[in-house]
Enzyme design. Structure first.
Site, mmCIF file in Angstrom:
data_model
loop_
_atom_site.group_PDB
_atom_site.id
_atom_site.type_symbol
_atom_site.label_atom_id
_atom_site.label_comp_id
_atom_site.label_asym_id
_atom_site.label_seq_id
_atom_site.Cartn_x
_atom_site.Cartn_y
_atom_site.Cartn_z
ATOM 1 N N GLU A 513 0.829 -1.208 0.000
ATOM 2 C CA GLU A 513 0.000 0.000 0.000
ATOM 3 C C GLU A 513 0.863 1.257 0.000
ATOM 4 O OE1 GLU A 513 -3.024 -0.055 -0.600
ATOM 5 O OE2 GLU A 513 -3.808 -1.993 0.019
ATOM 6 N N ARG A 517 0.206 3.745 -3.129
ATOM 7 C CA ARG A 517 -0.499 4.982 -2.760
ATOM 8 C C ARG A 517 0.455 6.151 -2.552
ATOM 9 N NH1 ARG A 517 -5.893 3.479 0.780
ATOM 10 N NH2 ARG A 517 -5.898 1.243 0.412
ATOM 11 N N ASP A 648 -4.332 -9.772 -8.568
ATOM 12 C CA ASP A 648 -4.794 -8.963 -9.695
ATOM 13 C C ASP A 648 -3.727 -8.077 -10.324
ATOM 14 O OD1 ASP A 648 -4.676 -7.516 -7.361
ATOM 15 O OD2 ASP A 648 -6.680 -6.648 -7.516
ATOM 16 N N GLU A 782 -12.634 -0.466 -9.774
ATOM 17 C CA GLU A 782 -12.240 -1.258 -10.936
ATOM 18 C C GLU A 782 -13.255 -1.235 -12.070
ATOM 19 O OE1 GLU A 782 -9.988 -2.205 -7.449
ATOM 20 O OE2 GLU A 782 -12.164 -2.395 -7.750
#
Length: 889
Positions: A513, A517, A648, A782
């Site tokens: 993260e 981010r 993913d 998404e």
């Protein structure tokens, strides 16, 4: 005595609410925003003051009825006197003066000529017997008109959402500003609900779907109801069983009651006077919109259209059984001649129209083409190409190419929007763009006021939540501020980054993260603004993280959890048995390679590249990459494969690394194509009966878990991006991308709130259902990411319409004064969770903004989005693949 007491109590209850009702057009406005398509202000304090009295009165009514009973309940019948009294009291509370005065049940039965369930009745079954009426030279839609009909709405079974149920229409569904969306539509139910509302919709110069609506549950299922809609040059009205239920002039402020111009992009000051009508080009479709969408599943009888505005007494007479050109009870006048007076004769399984047209030369009856799916709740045909395009697409379909593992999904040329469609979509998008910008500014303003410098704001309580201790929302939204044109806010955030951003409090944080981010956000801000402070901070942060790659020196796999306080703590999660997660060590490459290019520090490149070498060439099930790997031995520790959680973005970064480095690393493209063919061969499936294409989770050869994460909706956009570079399977990728995007739209369409759950279950390959353990929504991006990318490459307006519906559902059900809250249950949107992830603003709102921004500020041939939607500029990577040392840039 009981009846008298009940009457008195009912009067008392209604009078308590009378003052409040006078300020609104329906009960829903009095007690909450149930019928609106976005939240409206409600005087909850005034309502709460009356609630104790209402509650006590209702308890008394129930208690007395329960203790003493009455003949009505014993017999199972209704109480006509009480029904009449209730109608009269509602009329008084709303300022109406008309009396019930007739048996509408008998009038409805007479109009339908018998039972709605059996026999040879004179009514239309629109779901199976749709007809279109084309009247040569007629003006069924003019400056003024009235439409009235008897309708038997269907009763939804087993909780099924029926959505819009069209009675009659001269316009296409949707909100596009074009000729097809001129005209009017009369229908039941708010979209994607069983709201029981009567709607009147029309097209204007600003929107294709201005509306007024009655209260929730105004029209009851399973009983014949008379409905009427009237329009003039200055006002619109809706009647239910002869009573005025919605009026565009009721609130005294000039705003149309029930019209959600914000949702549809109309000009709130224009209203009915701006309406565009079809005139002599009218084609009235009974039981569906003019483009064949939103069929009525119930029955229609005695439908009539007048070229003038009927008054309240005339509508009341119709509801009491007066013929469309008959006398008005209690007056010497008669109803004006209708331009269309239509009844239906049911013969041999078909309903044929019988009627008259005043001053019309021809009445042509045309069966409606079956352009909607077989399922009971039809997808809006805004997303089904017109018949000509369907035929062209079928003709353009080619046999499956050798090596393509989905013979049931051959490639075809996707529909592209025409110049006129794109121009109309752009005109509407300008209004919608401002709506998205406004939603972001509302949330950003709340973050600035209540949680400045913290990771997140809680959008209900306005408290802060700090879990990275890195100002996640601020840094995640830096590029939003730039792209959205909020330069003052950008400069203020830049100052905070330069003077306040510190890494020493970041303890026990997620490596993954933090990369996507924080480093991604800083690098994107640098890319767009070229302000050196952002690159400097990103380099500093990445340098602090480098120790995590040395925890396993034999493999270089970085830890999952790290600390930046100097303690150099480095761990893997116990719930994975200390294994590394594919999506985490495989989703650092864009950020570290970009950083290496712009700082000249080759070590950033090397630690990221090593992760790809770790998995490249290893034995994989079905050509795919399992979710977990041992960080010490590099052995796969599971056979499970996912395109959602845990894996993913690894697949996304295979393609995007190749693009970021200007296609100078061809092995990455090979890995991507092999993985996509493996996915198509072993994970892609179709649901029954709707044939929705979804990506299941792979367990082992021949064994799937039939669920699809919302996270996996990114795959539609990924495939579309991968189909733009002359690859062998470009057309196949685009065809699959479209089908995945449409399935992800269904994730939203099939819920009460219009918002997607965390994942959908396709049990045994059946159509998707919301599982109890995944009913929540946290604002994931998404689906709208795929909508944006598909719009970018096809310019098919359906993708914008899908995105707008998603945005509208967020504004309707998740909106707070400080942003969008999470939903605990997408089928019970009243349950909100006081949480707003930084990606709600950084990704979901960004992709929605880009979807409606016709200036295309982030061209996809020049930028690559990281998995947190941070755009990074492409570069030549030859300096890192040659012997020459790279130079700092």
């Amino acid at each position: 005595h009981i009846l008298s007491l009940r009457r008195s109590l009912l009067s008392f209850c209604l009078l308590l609410s009378r003052t409040r009702m006078r300020q609104h057009s329906d009960f829903s406005d009095a007690f909450g925003p149930l019928s609106s398509k976005r939240r409206r202000g409600t005087n909850f304090a005034a309502v709460r003051r009356r609630l104790p009295w209402l509650f006590i009165a209702l308890l008394l009514v129930y208690g007395l009825s329960f203790l003493w009973g009455d003949a009505e309940h014993a017999s199972g019948g209704s109480d006509p006197a009480m029904e009449a009294l209730g109608i009269k009291m509602v009329q008084q509370a709303r300022g109406k003066v008309s009396e019930p005065g007739c048996d509408r049940g008998a009038a409805g039965a007479q109009a339908a000529s018998g039972s709605a369930l059996a026999g040879d009745f004179k009514s239309l079954r629109p779901k199976s017997d749709k007809v279109e009426l084309r009247a040569a030279g007629a003006a069924l839609d003019g400056a003024s008109l009235s439409l009235a009909a008897w309708v038997l709405p269907p009763a939804p079974a087993d909780g099924k959402v029926l959505s819009i149920q069209t009675i009659a229409s001269t316009k296409a569904s949707g909100c596009a500003v074009d000729a097809d969306h001129r005209g009017v539509a009369v229908f039941l139910n708010e979209w994607q609900t069983n709201s029981g509302q009567l709607y009147l919709s029309w097209g204007s110069a600003a929107s294709g779907c201005e509306e007024i609506a009655t209260a929730v549950n105004s029209v009851k299922p399973g009983r014949w109801t008379h409905v009427a809609a009237t329009l003039s040059a200055s006002r619109a009205r809706l009647y239910v069983d002869g009573e005025l239920f919605a009026d565009s002039e009721r609130d005294g402020s000039g705003k149309l009651l029930g019209v959600d111009n914000f949702h549809h992009g109309g000009d709130q000051s224009a209203g009915v006077s701006d309406r565009l009508f079809r005139g002599g080009e009218t084609a009235l479709r009974v039981g569906a919109h003019a483009d064949g969408t939103h069929p009525l599943h119930g029955l229609v009888a005695q439908l009539a259209v007048w070229p003038t505005e009927l008054d309240a007494s005339q509508v009341a007479a119709l509801s009491c059984g007066a013929p469309p050109d008959g006398a008005v009870a209690g007056t010497p006048s008669r109803l004006p001649p209708p331009s269309l007076n239509l009844s239906f004769t049911h013969t041999g399984g078909r309903s044929l129209p019988e009627g008259s047209l005043s001053g019309v030369d021809e009445l042509e009856t045309v069966p409606i083409a079956q352009v909607v799916p077989k399922e009971d709740v039809a997808i809006s045909a805004r997303y089904v190409p017109p018949k000509a395009d369907v035929a062209a697409a079928a003709a353009a379909a080619a046999p499956a190419k050798a090596g393509w593992p989905l013979p049931w999904l051959p490639p075809r040329t996707l529909r592209r929007g025409t110049e006129a469609e794109v121009n109309a979509s752009d005109a509407l998008a300008r209004v919608r763009l401002e709506a998205v910008r406004g939603a972001f500014k509302r949330a950003w303003g709340a973050y600035r006021k209540h949680a400045w410098g913290m990771d997140e704001i809680k959008p209900i309580s306005n408290k802060s939540h700090d879990w990275l201790h890195l100002g996640a929302t601020m840094i995640d939204c830096l590029d939003n501020l730039w792209i959205f044109g909020l330069k003052a806010e950008f400069d203020e955030a830049k100052e905070w980054v330069a003077t306040k951003l510190s890494f020493s409090r970041a303890v026990g944080i997620s490596m993954f993260e933090t990369v996507i981010r924080i480093i991604g956000g800083l690098l994107s801000a640098f890319e767009l603004s070229r302000e050196a402070v952002f690159l400097r901070k990103a380099e500093e942060l990445a340098g602090l993280m480098m120790y995590s790659f040395k925890a396993n020196p034999e493999t270089g796999v970085p830890c999952t959890t790290i600390s930046l306080d100097g303690s150099r703590r480095c761990t893997f999660p116990t719930w994975t048995q200390r294994n590394a997660i594919l999506a985490e060590f495989g989703t650092i490459q864009l950020e570290f390679k970009y950083l290496a290019h712009h700082t000249g520090r080759k070590e950033f490149w090397e630690v990221a590249e090593r992760q790809i070498r770790n998995v490249r060439g290893r034995t994989q099930p079905a050509g795919l990459y399992p979710n977990f790997m041992s960080p010490k031995t590099l052995r796969w520790t599971t056979t499970k494969v996912s395109m959602g959680a845990l894996a993913d973005s690894f697949y996304e970064y295979l393609l995007k690394q190749w693009l970021l480095t200007q296609r100078t690393e061809p092995y990455l493209r090979t890995m991507f194509d092999e993985a996509m063919l493996g996915m198509a061969r072993s994970m892609v499936a179709r649901s029954t009966p709707s044939e929705l294409v979804y990506i299941a989770d792979y367990v082992s050869e021949g064994k799937l878990v039939h669920k699809m994460d919302h996270l996996a909706c990114f795959a539609g956009g990924m495939l579309a991006v991968g189909a733009q570079h002359g690859g062998e399977f470009d057309r196949e990728y685009m065809t699959l991308a479209e089908r995945i995007g449409e399935t992800c739209y269904e994730f939203y369409r099939r819920t009460t709130s219009g918002l997607s759950p965390e994942f959908m279950s396709f049990v045994g390959g059946s159509d998707p259902k919301v599982p109890r353990n995944a009913a929540y929504n946290i604002g994931r991006p998404e689906a709208v990411e795929t909508f944006f990318i598909m719009w970018y490459y096809t310019r098919d307006p359906k993708w914008r319409e899908m995105g707008w519906e998603v945005f509208s559902s967020f504004e309707r059900h998740a909106r707070t004064p400080s942003g969008w809250a999470a939903l605990k249950d997408v089928n019970n949107p009243a349950k909100l969770d006081d949480k707003m992830e930084s990606f709600v603003l950084a990704e979901t709102m960004k992709y929605l903004f880009l979807l409606f921004d016709s200036s295309y500020p982030i061209p996809l041939d020049k930028y690559v989005f990281n998995t947190e939607a941070h755009p990074l500029g492409t570069f030549d990577a030859s300096a890192f693949t040659s012997a020459a040392p790279p130079k700092r840039r």
